[in-house]
Design a protein around this motif. Sequence first.
Motif, mmCIF file in Angstrom:
data_model
loop_
_atom_site.group_PDB
_atom_site.id
_atom_site.type_symbol
_atom_site.label_atom_id
_atom_site.label_comp_id
_atom_site.label_asym_id
_atom_site.label_seq_id
_atom_site.Cartn_x
_atom_site.Cartn_y
_atom_site.Cartn_z
ATOM 1 N N GLN A 1 0.803 -1.215 0.000
ATOM 2 C CA GLN A 1 0.000 0.000 0.000
ATOM 3 C C GLN A 1 0.842 1.274 0.000
ATOM 4 O O GLN A 1 0.304 2.379 -0.048
ATOM 5 N N MET A 2 2.142 1.113 0.091
ATOM 6 C CA MET A 2 3.025 2.283 0.163
ATOM 7 C C MET A 2 4.306 1.967 -0.595
ATOM 8 O O MET A 2 5.370 1.783 -0.019
ATOM 9 N N ASN A 3 4.195 1.892 -1.929
ATOM 10 C CA ASN A 3 5.359 1.528 -2.729
ATOM 11 C C ASN A 3 5.583 2.452 -3.920
ATOM 12 O O ASN A 3 6.329 2.124 -4.835
ATOM 13 N N THR A 4 4.934 3.611 -3.931
ATOM 14 C CA THR A 4 5.178 4.620 -4.963
ATOM 15 C C THR A 4 5.213 6.001 -4.309
ATOM 16 O O THR A 4 4.633 6.208 -3.239
ATOM 17 N N LEU A 5 5.881 6.927 -4.961
ATOM 18 C CA LEU A 5 5.874 8.299 -4.452
ATOM 19 C C LEU A 5 4.469 8.879 -4.487
ATOM 20 O O LEU A 5 4.102 9.693 -3.631
ATOM 21 N N TYR A 6 3.673 8.432 -5.464
ATOM 22 C CA TYR A 6 2.287 8.926 -5.556
ATOM 23 C C TYR A 6 1.504 8.554 -4.293
ATOM 24 O O TYR A 6 0.725 9.374 -3.775
ATOM 25 N N SER A 7 1.703 7.330 -3.792
ATOM 26 C CA SER A 7 0.972 6.915 -2.593
ATOM 27 C C SER A 7 1.376 7.751 -1.385
ATOM 28 O O SER A 7 0.628 7.856 -0.412
ATOM 29 N N LEU A 8 2.556 8.382 -1.458
ATOM 30 C CA LEU A 8 3.011 9.271 -0.395
ATOM 31 C C LEU A 8 2.568 10.710 -0.644
ATOM 32 O O LEU A 8 2.774 11.575 0.202
ATOM 33 N N GLY A 9 1.946 10.953 -1.801
ATOM 34 C CA GLY A 9 1.477 12.297 -2.116
ATOM 35 C C GLY A 9 2.436 13.108 -2.957
ATOM 36 O O GLY A 9 2.244 14.307 -3.153
ATOM 37 N N VAL B 1 6.425 4.222 5.259
ATOM 38 C CA VAL B 1 7.126 5.281 4.522
ATOM 39 C C VAL B 1 8.634 5.096 4.667
ATOM 40 O O VAL B 1 9.388 5.182 3.689
ATOM 41 N N ALA B 2 9.064 4.832 5.896
ATOM 42 C CA ALA B 2 10.488 4.609 6.149
ATOM 43 C C ALA B 2 11.000 3.407 5.363
ATOM 44 O O ALA B 2 12.113 3.433 4.823
ATOM 45 N N LYS B 3 10.201 2.360 5.269
ATOM 46 C CA LYS B 3 10.604 1.164 4.533
ATOM 47 C C LYS B 3 10.676 1.432 3.044
ATOM 48 O O LYS B 3 11.562 0.929 2.346
ATOM 49 N N MET B 4 9.744 2.243 2.541
ATOM 50 C CA MET B 4 9.727 2.551 1.109
ATOM 51 C C MET B 4 11.032 3.245 0.695
ATOM 52 O O MET B 4 11.624 2.943 -0.337
ATOM 53 N N PHE B 5 11.505 4.163 1.525
ATOM 54 C CA PHE B 5 12.748 4.860 1.219
ATOM 55 C C PHE B 5 13.974 4.073 1.672
ATOM 56 O O PHE B 5 14.937 3.924 0.930
ATOM 57 N N GLY B 6 13.954 3.581 2.914
ATOM 58 C CA GLY B 6 15.165 3.052 3.526
ATOM 59 C C GLY B 6 15.297 1.556 3.569
ATOM 60 O O GLY B 6 16.281 1.045 4.101
#
Length: 487
Positions: free
Chosen positions: A345-353, A390-395
């Motif tokens: 559910q959190m694997n694109t920049l779009y999902s982060l806004g 969010v942290a996992k998506m980036f880091g």
Amino acid sequence: MSNINFLGAASGLPLEELVSTLVRVERDTKFARIDKTKATLDASLSGMGRLKSALSAFQDATKKLEGDSLKARSVTITQPMADKTFIEASANSTAAASSFEVKVNQLARGSRLESADLAYGSSDDVISTTDGTLSFTAGDKSFDIDVTAGMTLNELRLKINESANNFGVNANIINAGGAVGTKLVLSSAISGQGNDLVISNNNAELDAISTVASGVSAGLSSVQAAQDAIIEVDGIVASSSSNTFNNVIQDVTITVLAETPAGNNAKLDISTDKKAAEDNIKAFINSYNSLVDQVGSLTRKRSLGSDGTSVTGGGGALNGDALPRSIMSQLRGLLGNAIAGGDEQMNTLYSLGITFNKGGKLEISTSTEFSTETGQQRFDKALSENYDAVAKMFGGENGLASSLDSFMQGFNQSGGIIAGKESSLRTQLTKNTKDSEAASRYITSFEESLRKRYTALDGLLAQMQRTQTSVTAALSGLPGFGTNKSR
């Protein structure tokens, strides 16, 4: 060539001006191409440096999102008294967000020993008339001091304190006088219950400054035993041999500095550091947008006037070089694709806004043009409800930050693609310098050749003029030459 300035003086012709003009035309023709090439190479080398700098800045911003950087926890402590610090704490990125009450019952401390009253009258008293050894032990630490015959109490103090192997024993002398006399006081930095300082010897004369006698009785007595630090976390008692508690609260380190007042505990709050995460993500966005601007400037095309031929605006330093555009194209692909290391559910920049605007820059949009939620609403919601995702998506191990860093290293690292380009440009500049030096030598040779030829021509013309003058003079002496006859 001292007669260069007189070229043409013999014939009266402007040969000096002619040679200067021919040399200037030849020089301008030769150096126009060389200078243009140098200017282009200098601009390209400078442009590569600017590109590398912009990539490095973006890479630095990316690294702040790697690993556990975004998972940092903030720790807030409410002290029992505003003007005093009772506890300090830090939390690992895996600590759970929660709140605790911490009561400090007791601080950890080391032991303290004193010599007997009137054992010594002054610091200059001799402690032993023969050689011996004092052994100091506390917990698993130990060191020895060699006592020489005739050593004074003060000399012993200095030797203990200056020993390179001393694990934290401080020796002091208190000259109390009267019924107390002079006392040797020894304190140990090794804290924790059962870690009392023990001093033994191999010479009975040293029993007065030992806790374990080799003769009749030991002279040092304990005035303070080593003890543990004791705290209560939400009523649960915990102890530590030092004033630091590791993982009493899992993944949290607590350091105690003072006993808390009765009925007034310290409060410890652990929370996700959303503000730091937001700042680092926005810095990442701004750094990428600065890279977009820099590449746009470097690859800007020349502007033509209304006549279609005149140039009204110069092109960028890397105009025509495919490398900057290739880098940006690949970066946009990495930023726009799904991230392998993210949650479903959190694997694109779009999902982060975060989205691309029409100018190719990243933004957190406030518009609902393409969604029922604005980018800002998605961003705030993700940090509030899916912070670790969010942290996992980036880091994460295969997160966006790691992918971007690996990609940019191929261009920015020593021996990378940009370094190779710079090396090639420097090689071309070296060749250009050699071409310039060769052209200078050619122009010098060309001028010398012209001057030799025109000097010879000047002499020949002067001789012809003299011959003409001589012939004219001879003819004018002939009867009737130059005289009109009337008919």
